[in-house]
Design an enzyme around this catalytic site. Structure first.
Site, PDB file in Angstrom:
ATOM      1  N   CYS A  51       0.804  -1.229   0.000  1.00 58.50           N
ATOM      2  CA  CYS A  51       0.000   0.000   0.000  1.00 58.50           C
ATOM      3  C   CYS A  51       0.828   1.266   0.000  1.00 58.50           C
ATOM      4  O   CYS A  51       0.348   2.316  -0.389  1.00 58.50           O
ATOM      5  CB  CYS A  51      -0.929   0.006   1.213  1.00 58.50           C
ATOM      6  N   CYS A 111       5.037  -4.768   4.266  1.00 55.83           N
ATOM      7  CA  CYS A 111       6.441  -4.354   4.135  1.00 55.83           C
ATOM      8  C   CYS A 111       7.180  -4.437   5.457  1.00 55.83           C
ATOM      9  O   CYS A 111       8.261  -3.872   5.590  1.00 55.83           O
ATOM     10  CB  CYS A 111       6.481  -2.917   3.630  1.00 55.83           C
ATOM     11  N   GLU A 122       3.729  10.448   8.787  1.00 51.62           N
ATOM     12  CA  GLU A 122       2.852  11.452   8.187  1.00 51.62           C
ATOM     13  C   GLU A 122       3.532  11.973   6.920  1.00 51.62           C
ATOM     14  O   GLU A 122       2.936  12.033   5.854  1.00 51.62           O
ATOM     15  CB  GLU A 122       2.733  12.577   9.214  1.00 51.62           C
ATOM     16  N   LYS A 142     -12.586   7.339  21.669  1.00 49.66           N
ATOM     17  CA  LYS A 142     -12.326   7.345  20.219  1.00 49.66           C
ATOM     18  C   LYS A 142     -13.301   6.403  19.545  1.00 49.66           C
ATOM     19  O   LYS A 142     -13.543   5.298  20.040  1.00 49.66           O
ATOM     20  CB  LYS A 142     -10.892   6.870  19.951  1.00 49.66           C
ATOM     21  N   GLU A 176      -9.658 -11.153 -12.803  1.00 52.69           N
ATOM     22  CA  GLU A 176     -10.218 -12.054 -13.816  1.00 52.69           C
ATOM     23  C   GLU A 176     -10.260 -11.349 -15.170  1.00 52.69           C
ATOM     24  O   GLU A 176      -9.932 -11.931 -16.194  1.00 52.69           O
ATOM     25  CB  GLU A 176     -11.623 -12.500 -13.398  1.00 52.69           C
ATOM     26  N   ARG A 183     -26.362 -14.221 -11.995  1.00 53.74           N
ATOM     27  CA  ARG A 183     -26.167 -15.055 -10.803  1.00 53.74           C
ATOM     28  C   ARG A 183     -26.957 -14.481  -9.626  1.00 53.74           C
ATOM     29  O   ARG A 183     -27.488 -15.220  -8.797  1.00 53.74           O
ATOM     30  CB  ARG A 183     -24.682 -15.182 -10.463  1.00 53.74           C
ATOM     31  N   ARG A 210     -15.476 -12.750  -5.738  1.00 52.47           N
ATOM     32  CA  ARG A 210     -15.882 -13.946  -4.978  1.00 52.47           C
ATOM     33  C   ARG A 210     -17.385 -13.971  -4.668  1.00 52.47           C
ATOM     34  O   ARG A 210     -17.873 -13.182  -3.862  1.00 52.47           O
ATOM     35  CB  ARG A 210     -15.098 -13.963  -3.678  1.00 52.47           C
ATOM     36  N   PHE A 256     -19.726 -13.420  -7.017  1.00 54.62           N
ATOM     37  CA  PHE A 256     -20.150 -13.049  -8.359  1.00 54.62           C
ATOM     38  C   PHE A 256     -21.655 -12.790  -8.458  1.00 54.62           C
ATOM     39  O   PHE A 256     -22.330 -13.341  -9.323  1.00 54.62           O
ATOM     40  CB  PHE A 256     -19.755 -14.210  -9.295  1.00 54.62           C
ATOM     41  N   ALA A 278     -15.186 -18.916 -10.433  1.00 52.18           N
ATOM     42  CA  ALA A 278     -16.438 -19.656 -10.300  1.00 52.18           C
ATOM     43  C   ALA A 278     -16.326 -20.877  -9.386  1.00 52.18           C
ATOM     44  O   ALA A 278     -17.156 -21.778  -9.455  1.00 52.18           O
ATOM     45  CB  ALA A 278     -16.993 -20.067 -11.671  1.00 52.18           C
ATOM     46  N   GLU A 297     -15.944 -19.728  -3.284  1.00 52.09           N
ATOM     47  CA  GLU A 297     -16.909 -18.644  -3.128  1.00 52.09           C
ATOM     48  C   GLU A 297     -18.021 -18.916  -2.112  1.00 52.09           C
ATOM     49  O   GLU A 297     -18.467 -18.002  -1.412  1.00 52.09           O
ATOM     50  CB  GLU A 297     -17.555 -18.348  -4.488  1.00 52.09           C
TER      51      GLU A 297
HETATM   52  C1  LIG Z   1      -1.242   3.783   8.815  1.00 52.69           C
HETATM   53  C2  LIG Z   1      -1.298   4.994   9.683  1.00 52.69           C
HETATM   54  C3  LIG Z   1      -2.153   5.006  10.752  1.00 52.69           C
HETATM   55  C4  LIG Z   1      -2.240   6.131  11.548  1.00 52.69           C
HETATM   56  N1  LIG Z   1      -3.104   6.103  12.590  1.00 52.69           N
HETATM   57  C5  LIG Z   1      -3.220   7.183  13.384  1.00 52.69           C
HETATM   58  C6  LIG Z   1      -4.118   7.166  14.475  1.00 52.69           C
HETATM   59  O1  LIG Z   1      -4.771   6.157  14.764  1.00 52.69           O
HETATM   60  N2  LIG Z   1      -4.240   8.290  15.187  1.00 52.69           N
HETATM   61  C7  LIG Z   1      -3.531   9.412  14.900  1.00 52.69           C
HETATM   62  O2  LIG Z   1      -3.676  10.400  15.582  1.00 52.69           O
HETATM   63  N3  LIG Z   1      -2.645   9.437  13.877  1.00 52.69           N
HETATM   64  C8  LIG Z   1      -2.484   8.367  13.122  1.00 52.69           C
HETATM   65  N4  LIG Z   1      -1.601   8.388  12.068  1.00 52.69           N
HETATM   66  C9  LIG Z   1      -0.845   9.611  11.785  1.00 52.69           C
HETATM   67  C10 LIG Z   1       0.619   9.622  12.292  1.00 52.69           C
HETATM   68  O3  LIG Z   1       1.110   8.353  12.485  1.00 52.69           O
HETATM   69  C11 LIG Z   1       0.738  10.346  13.587  1.00 52.69           C
HETATM   70  O4  LIG Z   1       0.329  11.661  13.404  1.00 52.69           O
HETATM   71  C12 LIG Z   1       2.150  10.314  14.186  1.00 52.69           C
HETATM   72  O5  LIG Z   1       2.080  10.791  15.489  1.00 52.69           O
HETATM   73  C13 LIG Z   1       3.124  11.159  13.393  1.00 52.69           C
HETATM   74  O6  LIG Z   1       4.398  11.083  14.001  1.00 52.69           O
HETATM   75  P1  LIG Z   1       5.744  10.997  13.151  1.00 52.69           P
HETATM   76  O7  LIG Z   1       6.867  11.134  14.090  1.00 52.69           O
HETATM   77  O8  LIG Z   1       5.761   9.806  12.322  1.00 52.69           O
HETATM   78  O9  LIG Z   1       5.571  12.282  12.245  1.00 52.69           O
HETATM   79  P2  LIG Z   1       6.386  12.682  10.953  1.00 52.69           P
HETATM   80  O10 LIG Z   1       5.739  12.133   9.748  1.00 52.69           O
HETATM   81  O11 LIG Z   1       7.814  12.419  11.112  1.00 52.69           O
HETATM   82  O12 LIG Z   1       6.137  14.241  11.004  1.00 52.69           O
HETATM   83  C14 LIG Z   1       4.852  14.794  10.995  1.00 52.69           C
HETATM   84  C15 LIG Z   1       4.948  16.293  11.170  1.00 52.69           C
HETATM   85  O13 LIG Z   1       5.500  16.587  12.424  1.00 52.69           O
HETATM   86  C16 LIG Z   1       6.629  17.406  12.292  1.00 52.69           C
HETATM   87  N5  LIG Z   1       7.531  17.090  13.404  1.00 52.69           N
HETATM   88  C17 LIG Z   1       7.958  15.868  13.809  1.00 52.69           C
HETATM   89  N6  LIG Z   1       8.730  16.003  14.917  1.00 52.69           N
HETATM   90  C18 LIG Z   1       8.780  17.315  15.197  1.00 52.69           C
HETATM   91  C19 LIG Z   1       9.426  18.062  16.212  1.00 52.69           C
HETATM   92  N7  LIG Z   1      10.143  17.511  17.180  1.00 52.69           N
HETATM   93  N8  LIG Z   1       9.226  19.401  16.189  1.00 52.69           N
HETATM   94  C20 LIG Z   1       8.510  20.021  15.237  1.00 52.69           C
HETATM   95  N9  LIG Z   1       7.888  19.359  14.257  1.00 52.69           N
HETATM   96  C21 LIG Z   1       8.024  18.008  14.242  1.00 52.69           C
HETATM   97  C22 LIG Z   1       7.149  17.117  10.917  1.00 52.69           C
HETATM   98  O14 LIG Z   1       7.903  18.173  10.408  1.00 52.69           O
HETATM   99  C23 LIG Z   1       5.860  16.936  10.147  1.00 52.69           C
HETATM  100  O15 LIG Z   1       5.319  18.157   9.795  1.00 52.69           O
HETATM  101  C24 LIG Z   1      -1.465   7.270  11.273  1.00 52.69           C
HETATM  102  C25 LIG Z   1      -0.580   7.244  10.188  1.00 52.69           C
HETATM  103  C26 LIG Z   1      -0.494   6.122   9.405  1.00 52.69           C
HETATM  104  C27 LIG Z   1       0.467   6.111   8.268  1.00 52.69           C
HETATM  105  S1  FES Z   2       3.255  -1.532   2.068  1.00 53.34           S
HETATM  106 FE1  FES Z   2       1.455  -1.476   3.251  1.00 53.34          FE
HETATM  107  S2  FES Z   2       2.260  -0.914   5.153  1.00 53.34           S
HETATM  108 FE2  FES Z   2       3.944  -0.698   3.880  1.00 53.34          FE
END
Ligand SMILES: Cc1cc2nc3c(=O)[nH]c(=O)nc-3n(C[C@H](O)[C@H](O)[C@H](O)COP(=O)(O)OP(=O)(O)OC[C@H]3O[C@@H](n4cnc5c(N)ncnc54)[C@H](O)[C@@H]3O)c2cc1C
Ligand code: FES
Ligand code: FES
Length: 1368
Positions: free
Chosen positions: A69, A77, A299, A458, A837, A915, A947, A949, A1114, A1300
């Site tokens: 993804c 991954c 993020e 939440k 398919e 179907r 699945r 169909f 099928a 199926e």
């Molecule tokens: C699959 C997936 C699921 C997620 N689920 C949730 C969830 O359930 N709930 C939720 O709230 N979020 C969720 N998130 C969002 C994300 O994971 C969170 O917001 C996480 O806390 C981001 O932290 P990071 O360190 O990875 O941020 P990064 O991606 O590294 O940075 C995000 C931002 O923060 C800034 N930053 C980082 N550190 C600092 C610092 N020390 N000072 C100033 N700026 C800083 C960066 O410049 C950037 O702008 C999800 C993301 C993914 C990909």
């Molecule tokens: S490829 Fe899906 S989590 Fe990384």
């Protein structure tokens, strides 16, 4: 990513700052890390700074780690990154999403991939147990799952059952239904470590039997021996490799001494900085304020990949130890901004211990939010600073930090600023942080000793790994007479930022909490605070408002229960949320023992399971890069319906690495552009009009995927909008249909439909059923590698397709080369479920056009969003039904108009609606049936096979009218079902007699195994006692017709070669996509030829070995290909007969073949099979439609939380009639997987379109929610029908197709939810018949309730106002 849909957006100024160069001058430019135990050193010239860890690994040939993804949402991954954790100072093995991790983040660490821990010859116990326990079907998710388990075991040698179950919250699997993976994984847990657990069908482990303290029992933890310091020998199932924590890949000693140096490297597009002290970071920020800070990158990598953000100067802060510290102070806990969330979880637990449960309330609240925050892989790297700085309105931690009055400490080189969290968020994704400042730490105050109550909430679409719909942190301080002295009610998901409910807060100040008027007044104020419009961005206005109110209601009563008030004042049932038990399940392994032969009938594991678990199994994109290869990225329409005015490609062709653009002009003739079976009504490339967002217009070819993506984004398409149709209702109103029209019309004794029945029957009821579609979400997206050959236009096409022959013929068409020069090959698919398919052909046709034009190999693996936008889904259905029924419950007549949303082209929609019509009777007999099916033509994706169909849709209509009729009649639906259930040999509405009909028998068996009647009483008692939690029960039968409805497809071929060494090579027409087809086929050949299973091999499916194959679909592939193989083996056996006679019956195949060869006997045979008897004719309603029916029954009990719409399935019992199973392990796997897929279809999986743009909104795991590990029924019992005869079944081994049929049984969860909702509505005096649409999402569950809170939350559309999203 959707190139062309998102404009490139430079993230920071590219202007270089000289002072930044000066600051970072002394930094090192070489990355050093360990990979699977071997040191890797990469200098600045060789590092591509834009590369992720996943791209690096796959580029080095370690293709075991998969791309599913690229957004952290599937876990395919997952790798392990081991490091000395600067927070805990301990060695930690972090499971990490390699798709998000920048390469810089592994400097100084040890990266372990699935290849590093074992191989087929010497697997790791985790790999072996998942493989042997049927935990891997298509295998695409498996390496990630193995690595999550490995990480857990490395960090905790004795994990609890809960820890085992939670270890997978960041992994998805679309095939297995998770149970076998959990069973395999639980064999490592404390409770089940002896493998005798009841969950595994054993007699009970010593832990279960209450002998926890037994010296040699599983509960005896790690020590034994006199001095108690010797590791105990674990019990391992006989024949399995023992897990020994002492012999695992060591953390390289050199890394323990490794000094992290500041790093700087990159090129003119991007430069990375990796400071290792806070001072260095602040110097960088001071010199270059717009440098982008990267914490966990969870993020930012999404922004880079999907929003084309370019962070030219990126600063990785994950290795700055100062930002990863924490300290318990007297009145607050201080945590570094970049403490990772996994550590924060631990810190919070320690804080609760340190400060005590009262003062520690903030930490309990944070801990609760983190528990359901993303998956483990994200929590292992994601940080609170990242969550705060992103300032997303649905960030989970932000409300808690605001409500606790946390102080954010921002630092820049010369300044430290304290920012109260209440002042931090300034608007949508904007904060008060100065450009040169960073979030250094957070000071979280402890709660007061007395009178303060804090809770966090939440609600998401799915419990695990999902972002919130609404979240909240609610805090109140009460003085001695329970008056509110201070209060914070902070919500996420209700506005563009995290916000406080101002009106409610101001109302509450000074109010007496214990006064019931306080609750009422606050609810009124909250209504004013959150006066959402119907069309609010993000949609779900009523639901979101009800959650805001519901959270407060729950909070109020939870708070009240802590005060000394009368018990009767507390709404006890509003307190607490649904928690689930550890998943368990039983299978009846004895059911099939009577049919076991030497090989057939045995529960052999999937033949490729170990290869899949060790990462050795090769999928399309794992094929090594070809010499001179180009990567293709499609240019897709951004409009749902528009004229194409112009396509400008010059800017794209001007980009580095971009080589070519192909579109409809590159085909040999305009006719070659048309494809699609059976109607050939869509084009590979749009010509001058687009009919759906996501329709291919052209393809950009470049030297790399990134360059091709940039090129595709740079292609500018000018459109003129045309009116678009999205929903079935709109299509009906505008009479927008495809020509296909089918009906079945039959009356009593095969006579004409008796129209008098409407007058004569006691009752006529009618209704409308609506059911959403379903995204396939196979873990491997569509992929293709096309290799042109130098001579005669020859071409090899490797693709992830269920249909190699159709791929071959369309590649032949687009290249203008005869089919005999095109070879279409498939090794295996990472899941198909019908989605490959026909839709795979679009991609191979386009890649072949590109390969022909460029004369170079072309590769493309679709990004997840491209895949979801282009490849179609299960058809949404709508039916208007009318049923005549007598008062005794006997059904008299069914009349229905059934519509399927086909999308913009027909694809297989005709056969799907057919179907649907043939399954609209469910398992019930009607004397009169008149049903009509039409295909709605809309401007959405072209919907396709999935699945079942159309079968599940038809049966869903059936079970819905049964439920509604029962409610009208005031009769238990179970009774109505029994009254009308077909009896053996009765004919269906298409006049097929139900032979070997076992549904009534299984219905009774399941009622019994589930103790259904007792449960019904218990459910009623429970519902009478509980106001906000309701339970529901349902039992659903299924019959699924096996055969392609297009007669000509019911044929198959096979080629069997015998070699001198006695080994056997089998080729057949079916593709292996996880369903275990090759395993069953191998078994059939081995049984038929009398050789060991290990001597038979299936290498691939290819059009040059078996020609003119039908698609693998099928549920008929085992029947068809199995007989074709059997036929070939019979021929060979006939030829070998003289040698068997001569050399004796014990002669080995090697000896027989050897002798035959020297006698010049042909040792290759071509087998063929066509299904006899069938040949239905629509209209006259004659001929046999299906070869036979696979049957089943499932019963389920569920629980819903009516305050939030949350739910869980407590138990399901499933019984299937699969005949005499060829391989029960595979069949059980199909049942589990299909059931959970079906449960997803009818509950969490909802596709939405964005009304303003006409584009699909739910196009990745972040927005589209397939069931996760902890969504499956808590108890899942499955058995196969036994002790019956299948007199009429003439398939191989007398087995029934199973792929199926079990899917529809997932609907039992939906109907149990409906049952619970009926109880919830009845409590408020609402007894009308509930018409519940599928899927029953938490939103739909909540808004189907009729309590006063939902009533006050109701948001009606204003005149002309439309919803933000569209359900098609
Ligand atoms: C699959 C997936 C699921 C997620 N689920 C949730 C969830 O359930 N709930 C939720 O709230 N979020 C969720 N998130 C969002 C994300 O994971 C969170 O917001 C996480 O806390 C981001 O932290 P990071 O360190 O990875 O941020 P990064 O991606 O590294 O940075 C995000 C931002 O923060 C800034 N930053 C980082 N550190 C600092 C610092 N020390 N000072 C100033 N700026 C800083 C960066 O410049 C950037 O702008 C999800 C993301 C993914 C990909
Ligand atoms: S490829 Fe899906 S989590 Fe990384
Ligand atoms: S085996 Fe898990 S996705 Fe196929």
């Amino acid at each position: 990513m959707a190139p062309g849909i998102i404009e490139p957006e430079p993230a920071v100024s590219t202007e270089r700052s000289r002072s930044l160069q000066m600051v970072t001058e002394p930094y090192d430019d070489t990355l050093r890390f360990y990979l699977n135990g071997t040191k890797v050193v990469i200098d600045s010239v060789s590092i591509d700074p834009e590369i992720t860890l996943l791209e690096y690994l796959r580029g080095t040939g370690l293709t075991g780690t998969k791309l599913g993804c690229a957004e952290g949402g599937c876990g395919a991954c997952t790798v392990v990154v081991s490091q000395l954790n600067p927070t805990t100072k301990k060695l930690y093995h972090a499971s990490v999403n390699a798709c998000l991790a920048p390469l810089v983040s592994v400097d100084g660490k040890h990266v372990i991939t699935v290849e590093g821990i074992g191989n087929v010859k010497n697997p790791h116990p985790a790999q072996e147990r998942i493989a042997m326990g049927s935990g891997s079907q298509c295998g695409f998710c498996t390496p990630g799952i193995v690595m999550s388990l490995y990480a857990l075991l490395r960090n905790d040698t004795d994990p609890s059952e809960l820890e085992v179950e939670e270890a997978f919250d960041g992994n998805l699997c679309r095939c297995t239904g998770y149970r076998p993976i959990l069973d395999a994984a639980q064999s490592f847990s404390m409770k089940n470590s002896c493998g005798k657990a009841k969950a595994n069908g054993g007699g009970g482990c010593c832990m279960e039997n209450g002998n926890r303290g037994d010296k040699n029992g599983c509960g005896s933890k790690r020590t034994d021996g006199a001095n108690g310091d010797q590791p105990i020998k674990r019990f391992t199932l006989p024949g399995f490799i023992e897990y020994n924590p002492e012999t695992q890949l060591i953390f390289p000693p050199a890394l323990r001494k490794h000094q992290l140096k500041p790093l700087a490297f990159g090129n003119k597009r991007k430069r990375w900085y990796r400071p290792v002290t806070l001072k260095q970071l602040l110097e960088i920020k001071s010199a270059y304020p717009s440098a982008k800070i990267i914490g966990g990158s969870t993020e930012t990598q999404i922004e880079i990949k999907f929003k084309a953000m370019q962070y030219t100067a990126s600063v990785y802060v994950g290795d700055i130890a100062e930002l990863r510290q924490y300290k318990f102070n007297d009145d607050h806990l201080e945590i570094g901004g970049n403490v990772v969330l996994t550590d924060l979880e631990e810190i919070c637990l320690k804080a609760v211990e340190h400060y005590g449960p009262v003062k520690g309330q903030p930490f309990k609240a944070i801990h609760k939010q983190i528990r359901y925050f993303a998956g483990r892989q994200i929590r292992n790297v994601g940080t609170p600073a990242g969550n705060l700085a992103t300032a997303s309105p649905i960030s989970d931690l932000n409300p808690v930090f605001v409500a606790t009055n946390t102080m954010l400490i921002a630092k820049s080189l010369d300044k430290e600023t304290k920012i109260p969290m209440s002042q931090f968020f300034k608007g949508y994704r904007t904060t008060a942080l100065a450009p040169d400042a960073i979030i250094a730490s957070l000071r979280i105050p402890v709660a007061s000793e007395k009178g303060e109550y804090l809770r966090a909430y939440k609600q998401a679409k799915r419990k695990d790994d999902d972002i919130a719909i609404v979240n909240a942190a609610l805090r109140v301080s009460l003085n001695d007479d329970n008056r509110v002295s201070s209060v914070d009610l902070v919500y996420g998901g209700m506005a563009a930022t995290t916000i406080a409910a101002k009106e409610a807060v101001s109302y509450l100040k000074g109010k007496k909490w214990t006064d019931p008027a306080t609750l009422e007044g606050t609810m009124n104020a909250l209504e004013r605070d959150f006066d959402l419009r119907f069309g609010v961005p993000g949609g779900m206005a009523t639901y979101r408002k009800s959650l805001a109110l519901g959270f407060f209601y729950r909070y109020y009563h939870e708070g009240l229960s802590e005060l000394s008030v009368k018990a009767s004042d507390i709404d006890q049932d509003a307190r607490g949320e649904i928690e689930r038990e550890i998943s368990t399940g039983k299978k009846d392994h004895e059911a099939t023992q009577a049919y076991e032969q030497r090989i057939l009938g045995k529960p052999n594991p999937h033949v490729a399971a170990l290869k899949q678990c060790t990462g050795e199994a090769q999928y399309t994109d794992d094929i090594p890069v070809q010499k001179n290869e180009l990567y293709g990225v499609m240019v897709l329409s951004t409009k749902a319906h528009a004229k194409i005015l112009d396509v400008e490609i010059e800017a794209a062709l001007d980009l580095p690495g971009v080589v070519e653009y192909v579109d409809c002009h590159d085909l040999p003739n305009p006719e070659a552009n048309w494809w699609g079976a059976p109607n050939c009504d869509e084009t590979f490339f749009a010509v001058d009009e687009v009919f759906t967002a996501g329709q291919p217009i052209g393809m950009i070819l470049a030297d790399s995927a990134k360059q091709a993506e940039a090129g595709a984004r740079a292609v500018k398409v000018q459109y003129k909008d045309l009116p678009a149709i999205f929903t079935i209702e709109e299509a009906i109103a505008k009479e927008s249909y495809f020509e296909h029209y089918r009906y079945i019309n039959i009356g009593q004794d095969e006579g004409a439909f008796d129209e008098n029945v409407w007058e004569e029957a006691d009752h006529v009821f009618s209704g409308v059923v609506r059911m959403g579609g379903q995204e396939h979400f196979y873990l491997e997206t569509q992929a293709c590698v096309v290799v042109p050959k130098p001579e005669d236009g020859e071409m090899e096409v490797y693709s992830s397709t269920q249909n190699p022959t159709e791929t071959q013929s369309y590649v032949s068409q687009v290249t203008g080369v005869q089919a005999n020069k095109i070879v279409s090959k498939v090794k295996r698919l990472g899941g198909g479920f019908g989605g490959k398919e026909t839709r795979s052909i679009q991609l191979s046709g386009i890649c072949a056009t590109a390969a022909k034009k460029t004369k170079r190999p072309v590769r493309c693996m679709l990004n997840r969003d491209e895949d979801m936008m282009t490849s179609g889904q299960r058809h949404p259905f709508l039916a208007r039904w009318k049923v005549a029924v007598n008062k005794d419950g006997k059904l008299q007549a069914l009349d229905a108009d059934v519509f399927a949303n086909a999308g913009w082209s027909q694809d297989l929609s005709g056969a799907v609606i057919d179907r649907g019509l043939s399954h609209i009777d469910g398992c019930y007999r009607f004397p009169n049936v008149h049903v009509r099916g039409r295909l709605a033509k809309t401007n959405t994706v072209s919907n396709t096979a999935f699945r079942g169909f159309g079968g599940p849709q038809g049966m869903f209509i059936a079970e819905t009218y049964m439920e509604e009729i029962a409610d009208h009649l005031g009769m238990p639906v179970e009774k109505l079902r029994e009254i009308n259930m077909y009896k053996p040999n009765e004919p269906t509405h298409f006049k097929q007699e139900l032979k070997d009909w076992h549904v009534p028998l299984m219905y009774q068996q399941v009622l019994q195994s589930m103790d259904y009647n007792k449960r019904r009483e218990a459910v009623e008692a429970y519902n009478a006692e509980h106001k906000w939690k309701k339970r529901g029960l349902a039992i659903i039968p299924t019959k699924f017709g096996i055969s392609f409805t297009a007669l000509f497809l019911n044929q198959a071929g096979a080629l069997v070669h015998l070699y001198h060494d006695g080994s056997v090579l089998v080729a057949h027409g079916g593709t292996e996509m996880g369903q275990g087809l090759h395993t069953k086929m191998t078994m059939i050949a081995a049984q038929a030829l009398g050789v060991p299973l290990s001597d038979v091999f299936i290498s691939e499916t290819a059009t040059n070995t078996v020609a003119n194959t039908s698609s693998t679909a099928a549920s008929a592939s085992s029947d068809l290909n199995g007989y074709a193989i059997f036929n070939a083996c019979e021929q060979l056996n006939e030829r070998l007969k003289p040698y068997r006679e001569k050399l004796g019956k014990d002669a080995k195949m090697k000896e027989l073949v050897h002798a035959a060869y020297f006698d010049r006997v042909n040792l290759s045979a071509n087998g063929f099979y066509k299904t006899p008897d069938i040949g239905y004719v629509w209209g006259p309603n004659t001929g046999q439609m299906f070869y036979y029916f696979t049957q089943g029954v499932a019963a389920a009990e569920i629980e819903i939380d009516t305050l939030t719409g949350d739910w869980t399935c407590l138990r399901v019992d499933i019984k299937m009639d699969v005949g005499r199973s060829i391989n029960p392990a595979i069949d059980y796997g199909q049942i589990e997987g299909a059931f959970v897929q079906g449960q997803g279809l009818f509950t969490t999986e909802e596709s939405l379109w964005h009304r303003a743009s006409g584009q699909l909104f739910t196009k990745g795991p972040g927005t589209y929610k397939i069931p996760g590990f902890r969504d499956i029924p808590q108890v899942m019992n499955i058995s196969l029908l036994k002790d019956v005869e299948w007199e009429n079944l003439r398939t191989i081994q007398r087995s029934r197709g199973v792929g199926e049929p079990p899917l529809f049984m997932g609907s039992v969860v939906f109907f149990a939810i409906r049952d619970a909702l009926k109880a919830a509505r009845k409590q408020y005096g609402v007894n009308d018949v509930l018409s519940l649409q599928s899927p029953a999402t938490p939103e739909r569950i909540r808004i189907s309730c009729t309590d006063p809170i939902i009533k006050r939350a109701l948001v009606e559309p204003r005149e002309g106002e439309k919803s933000f999203f569209i359900s098609i």
